[in-house]
Design a protein around this motif. Structure first.
Motif, PDB file in Angstrom:
ATOM      1  N   LEU A   1      -3.923   0.332   1.975  1.00 12.22           N
ATOM      2  CA  LEU A   1      -5.597  -0.167   3.599  1.00 12.22           C
ATOM      3  C   LEU A   1      -4.670   1.015   4.813  1.00 12.22           C
ATOM      4  O   LEU A   1      -5.355   2.109   5.423  1.00 12.22           O
ATOM      5  N   ALA A   2      -3.347   0.591   4.728  1.00 10.78           N
ATOM      6  CA  ALA A   2      -2.729   1.438   5.912  1.00 10.78           C
ATOM      7  C   ALA A   2      -2.617   2.346   5.661  1.00 10.78           C
ATOM      8  O   ALA A   2      -2.695   3.747   6.289  1.00 10.78           O
ATOM      9  N   ASP A   3      -2.255   3.255   4.286  1.00  8.18           N
ATOM     10  CA  ASP A   3      -2.527   5.085   3.823  1.00  8.18           C
ATOM     11  C   ASP A   3      -4.043   5.080   4.035  1.00  8.18           C
ATOM     12  O   ASP A   3      -4.088   6.138   4.378  1.00  8.18           O
ATOM     13  N   PHE A   4      -5.049   5.045   4.090  1.00  7.31           N
ATOM     14  CA  PHE A   4      -5.963   5.082   3.882  1.00  7.31           C
ATOM     15  C   PHE A   4      -6.362   5.530   5.536  1.00  7.31           C
ATOM     16  O   PHE A   4      -7.049   6.336   5.945  1.00  7.31           O
ATOM     17  N   VAL A   5      -6.830   4.376   6.322  1.00  3.06           N
ATOM     18  CA  VAL A   5      -6.974   4.704   7.233  1.00  3.06           C
ATOM     19  C   VAL A   5      -5.748   5.418   8.493  1.00  3.06           C
ATOM     20  O   VAL A   5      -6.418   5.955   9.553  1.00  3.06           O
ATOM     21  N   SER A   6      -4.830   5.846   8.353  1.00  6.30           N
ATOM     22  CA  SER A   6      -3.168   6.909   8.595  1.00  6.30           C
ATOM     23  C   SER A   6      -4.377   8.461   8.232  1.00  6.30           C
ATOM     24  O   SER A   6      -3.788   8.867   8.914  1.00  6.30           O
ATOM     25  N   GLN A   7      -4.892   8.553   7.697  1.00 10.27           N
ATOM     26  CA  GLN A   7      -5.853   9.601   7.332  1.00 10.27           C
ATOM     27  C   GLN A   7      -6.069  10.136   8.695  1.00 10.27           C
ATOM     28  O   GLN A   7      -6.168  11.349   8.531  1.00 10.27           O
ATOM     29  N   ALA A   8      -6.720   9.845   8.969  1.00  9.16           N
ATOM     30  CA  ALA A   8      -7.871   9.573   9.957  1.00  9.16           C
ATOM     31  C   ALA A   8      -6.491  10.311  11.450  1.00  9.16           C
ATOM     32  O   ALA A   8      -6.498  11.485  11.779  1.00  9.16           O
ATOM     33  N   HIS A   9      -5.484   9.816  11.742  1.00 12.21           N
ATOM     34  CA  HIS A   9      -4.640   9.740  13.126  1.00 12.21           C
ATOM     35  C   HIS A   9      -3.152   9.919  12.863  1.00 12.21           C
ATOM     36  O   HIS A   9      -1.982  10.391  12.867  1.00 12.21           O
ATOM     37  N   GLY A  10      -2.959   9.847  11.439  1.00 10.21           N
ATOM     38  CA  GLY A  10      -1.472  10.085  10.640  1.00 10.21           C
ATOM     39  C   GLY A  10      -0.351   8.656  11.046  1.00 10.21           C
ATOM     40  O   GLY A  10       0.360   8.763  10.788  1.00 10.21           O
ATOM     41  N   PHE A  11      -1.736   7.353  11.317  1.00  6.17           N
ATOM     42  CA  PHE A  11      -0.729   6.456  11.671  1.00  6.17           C
ATOM     43  C   PHE A  11      -1.659   5.497  11.800  1.00  6.17           C
ATOM     44  O   PHE A  11      -2.626   5.642  12.584  1.00  6.17           O
TER      45      PHE A  11
END
Length: 323
Positions: free
Chosen positions: A179-189
């Motif tokens: 999930l962290a990898d998925f949501v970090s696609q927007a802002h890199g974090f």
């Protein structure tokens, strides 16, 4: 409507979509003066407040305090999810108030604690009793995510500001890492707010749908409605969000030791409230190894009062006046 001059305080709660404005007599908000304005119709907060003063018959406030969803520093604020900026000077010029203050919205919620009726508090964990001077913690889940510690000092209540929604999302399981990898696609974090907020719920739903091979996007209110109807993807989404909310609150509890209580505020917190027990909030909160039993000391409640930030602004001004 005519109001006496230099008697009432003007208080406002500025969200990402709407601004709520009211008058207050001491720490009491005058409910019949509460008005709501759509932010999209105004270029900034100052025109909103001027419109309110006109709508209330040209009232002349003695003080002004506003709660903003964004960082506040040295009497200046910029909204996080809205292209508005303001200063105490600009608000003073707009309202002609003698005293002006800008609070972060979670700070305002912190000053409201103790002024919100028990009828507007829904218990999540009973915890144990503590002294009135014990620290408290407000956790806000709404358009964004943020927290504010509430400290009782000899000189009065102190509520330091924070921007903790932009701290790193805790990852305990393989699914959390995915999930962290998925949501970090927007802002890199992967921030806490990327999961625990209105848009965060939408992010998690897309993650869950993708995991099940479904290309589907819903808005936050649609996801919560679907969860109420036991739709599998929505139920799984809310379960993930609730579990992570419990883990985040547990980390914060150990950081601050808020024996006076943890108070969940904001529209998303209220939407989650019926699902907290079933989705395992308490288990995630107490999942701290040998400190598990210790975690049961902290009382946790959901604040159901949608106008608590207005009350907090009024309470803050009342404290300033008394000092």
């Amino acid at each position: 409507m005519t109001h006496p001059k230099n008697t009432y305080a003007l208080v406002a709660d500025i969200g990402g979509t709407n601004t709520r404005v009211a008058l207050a007599d001491g720490s009491r908000v005058l409910e019949n003066t509460i008005r709501r304005y759509e932010n999209r119709n105004y270029s900034g907060l100052e025109p909103v407040l001027q419109q309110y003063l006109e709508d209330e018959g040209g009232v002349d406030p003695i003080a002004t305090c506003v709660a903003v969803a964004g960082p506040v520093q040295d009497g200046q604020a910029r909204m996080t999810n809205l292209d508005w900026a303001m200063t105490e000077a600009s608000l003073g010029a707009a309202t002609k108030a003698e005293t002006v203050a800008i609070l972060n919205d979670l700070q305002a919620q912190g000053y409201a604690i103790g002024h919100v009726s028990d009828a507007n508090l829904a218990s999540v964990l009973s915890g144990t009793s503590a002294k009135a001077s014990a620290a408290k913690l407000v956790v806000g889940v709404g358009t964004g995510f943020n927290t504010a510690p509430v400290i009782e000092s000899p000189g009065g209540r102190v509520v330091p500001a924070s921007e903790s929604g932009h701290a790193t999302l805790p990852t305990l399981t393989a699914e959390d890492h995915a999930l962290a990898d998925f949501v970090s696609q927007a802002h890199g974090f992967p921030s806490i707010e990327d999961v625990l907020s209105g848009r965060g719920i939408e992010n998690v739903y897309r993650f869950v749908a993708q995991k099940h091979g479904v290309a589907e996007t819903l808005q936050a209110y649609e996801i919560m409605a679907a969860c109420d109807d036991d739709a599998p993807l929505a139920v799984e989404t809310v379960a993930i969000c609730v579990r992570l909310l419990g883990a985040v609150c547990g980390n914060l509890a150990l950081t601050l030791l808020p024996f006076g209580g943890i108070f969940l505020v904001g529209g998303v917190s209220r939407a989650f409230a019926p699902h907290l027990e079933k989705a395992g909030f308490a288990d995630a909160f107490c999942d701290k190894g040998r400190f598990g039993p210790f975690m049961k000391k902290f009382p946790i409640s959901v604040v159901k009062d949608d106008y608590a930030a207005l009350t907090g602004c009024a309470a803050y001004l009342a404290q300033v006046k008394s000092n």
